[in-house]
Design a protein around this motif. Structure first.
Motif, PDB file in Angstrom:
ATOM      1  N   TYR A 129       0.852  -1.186   0.000  1.00 58.52           N
ATOM      2  CA  TYR A 129       0.000   0.000   0.000  1.00 58.52           C
ATOM      3  C   TYR A 129       0.890   1.238   0.000  1.00 58.52           C
ATOM      4  O   TYR A 129       1.708   1.435   0.888  1.00 58.52           O
ATOM      5  N   PHE A 130       0.692   2.039  -1.029  1.00 61.59           N
ATOM      6  CA  PHE A 130       1.485   3.264  -1.168  1.00 61.59           C
ATOM      7  C   PHE A 130       0.632   4.486  -0.876  1.00 61.59           C
ATOM      8  O   PHE A 130      -0.547   4.552  -1.225  1.00 61.59           O
ATOM      9  N   CYS A 131       1.269   5.434  -0.291  1.00 65.35           N
ATOM     10  CA  CYS A 131       0.718   6.766  -0.143  1.00 65.35           C
ATOM     11  C   CYS A 131       1.555   7.699  -1.024  1.00 65.35           C
ATOM     12  O   CYS A 131       2.772   7.501  -1.180  1.00 65.35           O
ATOM     13  N   ALA A 132       0.909   8.664  -1.623  1.00 73.58           N
ATOM     14  CA  ALA A 132       1.616   9.676  -2.402  1.00 73.58           C
ATOM     15  C   ALA A 132       1.057  11.042  -2.041  1.00 73.58           C
ATOM     16  O   ALA A 132      -0.088  11.153  -1.580  1.00 73.58           O
ATOM     17  N   SER A 133       1.852  12.059  -2.248  1.00 69.00           N
ATOM     18  CA  SER A 133       1.346  13.415  -1.985  1.00 69.00           C
ATOM     19  C   SER A 133       1.712  14.339  -3.141  1.00 69.00           C
ATOM     20  O   SER A 133       2.663  14.084  -3.887  1.00 69.00           O
ATOM     21  N   SER A 134       0.926  15.372  -3.295  1.00 70.43           N
ATOM     22  CA  SER A 134       1.230  16.411  -4.273  1.00 70.43           C
ATOM     23  C   SER A 134       0.817  17.744  -3.686  1.00 70.43           C
ATOM     24  O   SER A 134       0.023  17.813  -2.742  1.00 70.43           O
ATOM     25  N   VAL A 135       1.351  18.789  -4.294  1.00 73.69           N
ATOM     26  CA  VAL A 135       1.155  20.112  -3.708  1.00 73.69           C
ATOM     27  C   VAL A 135      -0.309  20.544  -3.804  1.00 73.69           C
ATOM     28  O   VAL A 135      -0.824  21.240  -2.939  1.00 73.69           O
TER      29      VAL A 135
END
Lengths: 114, 112
Positions: free
Chosen positions: A89-95
Motif C-alpha cells: 500500500y502506497f501513499c503519495a502526496s502532491s502540492v
C-alpha cells in the motif's frame, strides 16, 4: 527520499482483523493519494484527499476507509481483512489536486494477511 | 474513459545500448502524462511529466519522452542504458477528474 513517510513498513495480521496505515505527506503538500499494488491487480488508485476533504475515489472497497487530518497526515483503515488484501500500500502526496501535479510516493507498507 | 497501455511487459537491453519503453494512452481530454520508475522494494520515483507544454520532455537520469498526440503515444527513451536503470517503469495518465491511471508496468533488464 521523497519526503513522504509511511508507517509501519511491514504488517502481518490475520483474516478478519482491522489495521490502520499511516502516511505523512511532504512538507507543504495538501493532497494525499492511496494506492494498492498487488501482483495480480497491478497499481490501483484507491482514494484521494485534498486539505482534509475527499476529492476522488477509485477502486476502494467498502471495507476500506481513509481520512486526512488537520495536520494533513492521512490514515487508511482496512477492516474485515481477507487473504486477497495482502499487498503493498502506497501513499503519495502532491502540492495540489490538479491533474498536472506530479505525485511523490512513500516507501509503502507491505501488508500480509494470513 | 482514460487508460494506459504499456506495450511491453518486459524489455531487455545490453548496457550502453538505447532503451525504448512504449506507452499508448487513451484520453478524452488533454491529458497529463508521467513516467515513474520503481526499483525493487522501493516506492515510485517520478522520471518526467508532460503537461501540454513542450512535446519532448526531458527527465532525470538521461531519460526523455515525446508526446505524440496523433499517435496517442508517450514513449520513454534513453540513449545509453546503465545497469542502475534496471527497474519497473510505469506510464501514467491523469485527466481533469484528478484520477491517475497507471499502466501495468514494463520491467527493464540491463545485461552487462
Amino acid at each position: 527520499d521523497s519526503g513522504v513517510t509511511q508507517t509501519p513498513k511491514h504488517l502481518i495480521t490475520a483474516t478478519g482483523q482491522r489495521v490502520t496505515l499511516r502516511c505523512s505527506p511532504r512538507s507543504g503538500d495538501l493532497s494525499v493519494y492511496w494506492y494498492q499494488q498487488s501482483l495480480d491487480q497491478g497499481l490501483q488508485f484507491l482514494i484521494q484527499y485534498y486539505n482534509g476533504e475527499e476529492r476522488a475515489k477509485g477502486n476502494i472497497l467498502e471495507r476500506f476507509s481513509a481520512q486526512q487530518f488537520p495536520d494533513l497526515h492521512s490514515e487508511l483503515n482496512l477492516s474485515s481483512l481477507e487473504l486477497g488484501d495482502s499487498a503493498l500500500y502506497f501513499c503519495a502526496s502532491s502540492v495540489a489536486h490538479g491533474s498536472s501535479y506530479e505525485q511523490y510516493f512513500g516507501p509503502g507498507t507491505r501488508l500480509t494477511v494470513t | 474513459a482514460q487508460s494506459v497501455t504499456q506495450l511491453d511487459s518486459h524489455v531487455s537491453v545490453s548496457e550502453g545500448t538505447p532503451v525504448l519503453l512504449r506507452c499508448n494512452y487513451s484520453s478524452s481530454y488533454s491529458p497529463s502524462l508521467f513516467w515513474y520508475v520503481q526499483h525493487p522494494n522501493k516506492g515510485l520515483q517520478l522520471l518526467l511529466k508532460y503537461t501540454s507544454a513542450a512535446t519532448l520532455v526531458k527527465g532525470i537520469n538521461g531519460f526523455e519522452a515525446e508526446f505524440k498526440k496523433s499517435e496517442t503515444s508517450f514513449h520513454l527513451t534513453k540513449p545509453s542504458a546503465h545497469m542502475s536503470d534496471a527497474a519497473e517503469y510505469f506510464c501514467v495518465v491523469s485527466d481533469y477528474g484528478n484520477q491517475f491511471y497507471f499502466g501495468t508496468g514494463t520491467s527493464l533488464t540491463v545485461i552487462p
